[in-house]
Scaffold this active site. Structure first.
Site, PDB file in Angstrom:
ATOM      1  N   PRO A 111      16.840   2.190   3.419  1.00 37.05           N
ATOM      2  CG  PRO A 111      16.525   3.545   1.572  1.00 37.05           C
ATOM      3  CD  PRO A 111      16.928   2.163   1.958  1.00 37.05           C
ATOM      4  CG  ASN A 112      14.256   7.058   5.144  1.00 32.28           C
ATOM      5  OD1 ASN A 112      14.939   7.901   5.714  1.00 32.28           O
ATOM      6  ND2 ASN A 112      14.026   7.087   3.850  1.00 32.28           N
ATOM      7  CG  ASP A 114      22.396  -5.588 -11.974  1.00 39.84           C
ATOM      8  OD1 ASP A 114      21.439  -6.230 -12.455  1.00 39.84           O
ATOM      9  OD2 ASP A 114      22.864  -4.564 -12.521  1.00 39.84           O
ATOM     10  CD  GLU A 131      10.574  -7.550  -2.775  1.00 40.52           C
ATOM     11  OE1 GLU A 131      10.602  -8.417  -3.687  1.00 40.52           O
ATOM     12  OE2 GLU A 131      10.155  -6.392  -2.954  1.00 40.52           O
ATOM     13  CG  ASN A 174      11.785  -3.663   4.130  1.00 39.02           C
ATOM     14  OD1 ASN A 174      11.721  -3.059   3.049  1.00 39.02           O
ATOM     15  ND2 ASN A 174      10.951  -3.428   5.127  1.00 39.02           N
ATOM     16  NE  ARG A 234       4.831   4.301  -0.676  1.00 41.51           N
ATOM     17  CZ  ARG A 234       5.922   4.906  -0.186  1.00 41.51           C
ATOM     18  NH1 ARG A 234       7.045   4.244  -0.047  1.00 41.51           N
ATOM     19  NH2 ARG A 234       5.877   6.172   0.187  1.00 41.51           N
ATOM     20  CG  HIS A 272       7.969  -4.572   0.786  1.00 38.59           C
ATOM     21  ND1 HIS A 272       8.955  -3.623   0.776  1.00 38.59           N
ATOM     22  CD2 HIS A 272       8.176  -5.364  -0.283  1.00 38.59           C
ATOM     23  CE1 HIS A 272       9.736  -3.824  -0.266  1.00 38.59           C
ATOM     24  NE2 HIS A 272       9.285  -4.877  -0.930  1.00 38.59           N
ATOM     25  CB  ILE A 273       6.701  -3.245   7.438  1.00 37.17           C
ATOM     26  CG1 ILE A 273       8.105  -3.737   7.841  1.00 37.17           C
ATOM     27  CG2 ILE A 273       5.812  -3.056   8.664  1.00 37.17           C
ATOM     28  CD1 ILE A 273       8.940  -2.679   8.557  1.00 37.17           C
ATOM     29  CB  SER A 274       3.306  -0.785   4.535  1.00 39.76           C
ATOM     30  OG  SER A 274       4.154  -0.544   3.413  1.00 39.76           O
ATOM     31  NE  ARG A 334       2.420   3.099   2.003  1.00 32.58           N
ATOM     32  CZ  ARG A 334       3.607   3.313   2.579  1.00 32.58           C
ATOM     33  NH1 ARG A 334       4.362   2.274   2.945  1.00 32.58           N
ATOM     34  NH2 ARG A 334       4.031   4.540   2.798  1.00 32.58           N
ATOM     35  CG  HIS A 388       9.414   1.172  -4.698  1.00 30.95           C
ATOM     36  ND1 HIS A 388       8.681   0.006  -4.710  1.00 30.95           N
ATOM     37  CD2 HIS A 388       9.335   1.640  -3.416  1.00 30.95           C
ATOM     38  CE1 HIS A 388       8.154  -0.202  -3.506  1.00 30.95           C
ATOM     39  NE2 HIS A 388       8.549   0.785  -2.697  1.00 30.95           N
ATOM     40  CE1 TYR A 409       6.428   1.409   6.036  1.00 33.51           C
ATOM     41  CE2 TYR A 409       6.472   3.657   6.895  1.00 33.51           C
ATOM     42  CZ  TYR A 409       6.531   2.784   5.823  1.00 33.51           C
ATOM     43  OH  TYR A 409       6.694   3.262   4.558  1.00 33.51           O
ATOM     44  CB  ALA A 467      12.751   4.262  -0.881  1.00 39.27           C
ATOM     45  NE  ARG A 477       7.725  10.843  10.176  1.00 37.02           N
ATOM     46  CZ  ARG A 477       8.191  10.759   8.915  1.00 37.02           C
ATOM     47  NH1 ARG A 477       9.458  10.580   8.678  1.00 37.02           N
ATOM     48  NH2 ARG A 477       7.368  10.827   7.893  1.00 37.02           N
TER      49      ARG A 477
HETATM   50  O1  CA2 Z   1       6.556  -1.420   3.784  1.00 39.00           O
HETATM   51  C1  CA2 Z   1       7.791  -1.463   3.753  1.00 39.00           C
HETATM   52  O2  CA2 Z   1       8.454  -2.207   4.470  1.00 39.00           O
HETATM   53  C2  CA2 Z   1       8.551  -0.519   2.817  1.00 39.00           C
HETATM   54  O3  CA2 Z   1       9.670  -1.236   2.289  1.00 39.00           O
HETATM   55  C3  CA2 Z   1       9.010   0.644   3.680  1.00 39.00           C
HETATM   56  C4  CA2 Z   1       9.693   1.769   2.882  1.00 39.00           C
HETATM   57  C5  CA2 Z   1       8.845   2.171   1.684  1.00 39.00           C
HETATM   58  O4  CA2 Z   1       9.576   3.095   0.893  1.00 39.00           O
HETATM   59  C6  CA2 Z   1       8.447   0.986   0.824  1.00 39.00           C
HETATM   60  O5  CA2 Z   1       7.628   1.440  -0.231  1.00 39.00           O
HETATM   61  C7  CA2 Z   1       7.700  -0.052   1.642  1.00 39.00           C
HETATM   62  C8  CA2 Z   1       9.893   2.990   3.772  1.00 39.00           C
HETATM   63  C9  CA2 Z   1      10.688   2.738   5.004  1.00 39.00           C
HETATM   64  C10 CA2 Z   1      10.644   3.973   5.856  1.00 39.00           C
HETATM   65  O6  CA2 Z   1      10.283   3.591   7.153  1.00 39.00           O
HETATM   66  C11 CA2 Z   1       9.883   4.546   8.026  1.00 39.00           C
HETATM   67  C12 CA2 Z   1       9.401   4.100   9.224  1.00 39.00           C
HETATM   68  C13 CA2 Z   1       8.951   4.988  10.153  1.00 39.00           C
HETATM   69  C14 CA2 Z   1       8.999   6.325   9.899  1.00 39.00           C
HETATM   70  C15 CA2 Z   1       9.484   6.789   8.709  1.00 39.00           C
HETATM   71  C16 CA2 Z   1       9.934   5.895   7.757  1.00 39.00           C
END
Ligand code: CA2
Length: 149
Positions: free
Chosen positions: A11-12, A88, A99, A75, A112, A101-103, A108, A81, A24, A78, A19
């Protein structure tokens, strides 16, 4: 036929590049997809790339991968977590799972720091920006050359 690798985004992540560049970066998800497809061609992997904001859709792509894919890059965003359901589903997949994660989630908020998915993953790539997807594809290419996990 090239082995299929399914690249799943939670998601997202459709908002990537719009943003929070401090976490990211500035690449969009379409840029990431194009990079994965380019590298897939180089590595001899057929890339199937998906994003969804719906947990069930990610689960159904994981189920579908059981029949046809050699590996999964995920990836879960959210859902990393929160989702025992994604854990499963991944447990029923026999090939390698990486797996991404970009960040750097460990720099953080504490919520997370825990991932439901890491326990089933062959490897975890964290904090390498969108380049993490390329690292993951290289790793899958290596792992599927050899006996599985
Ligand atoms: O670091 C990552 O790749 C995450 O999986 C990104 C998730 C976050 O919930 C994880 O803790 C770490 C969030 C993805 C949302 O991405 C956005 C990118 C730009 C603007 C808003 C959200």
């Amino acid at each position: 036929m090239d082995p299929i690798v399914v690249v799943l985004n939670g998601p997202n992540l459709n908002l990537l590049g719009t943003r929070e560049p401090e976490f990211y970066g500035s690449e969009t998800l379409a840029d990431v997809e194009a990079d994965c497809r380019r590298l897939g061609t180089e590595l001899g992997l057929a890339i199937e790339f998906h994003q969804s904001n719906r947990e069930y859709e990610l689960i159904e792509w994981i189920h579908a991968a059981r029949e046809r894919a050699a590996g999964i890059v995920i990836n879960p965003a959210a859902f990393t977590h929160t989702s025992v359901a994604i854990l499963d589903a991944l447990n029923a997949f026999e090939g390698p799972i990486i797996e991404v994660h970009i960040s750097n989630v460990h720099k953080r908020e504490p919520f997370r720091h825990h991932s439901y998915v890491s326990g089933v993953a062959s490897g975890v790539i964290v904090g390498c920006g969108t380049q993490g997807y390329a690292f993951a594809l290289h790793r899958i290419a290596k792992l599927i050359d050899k006996p599985k996990r």
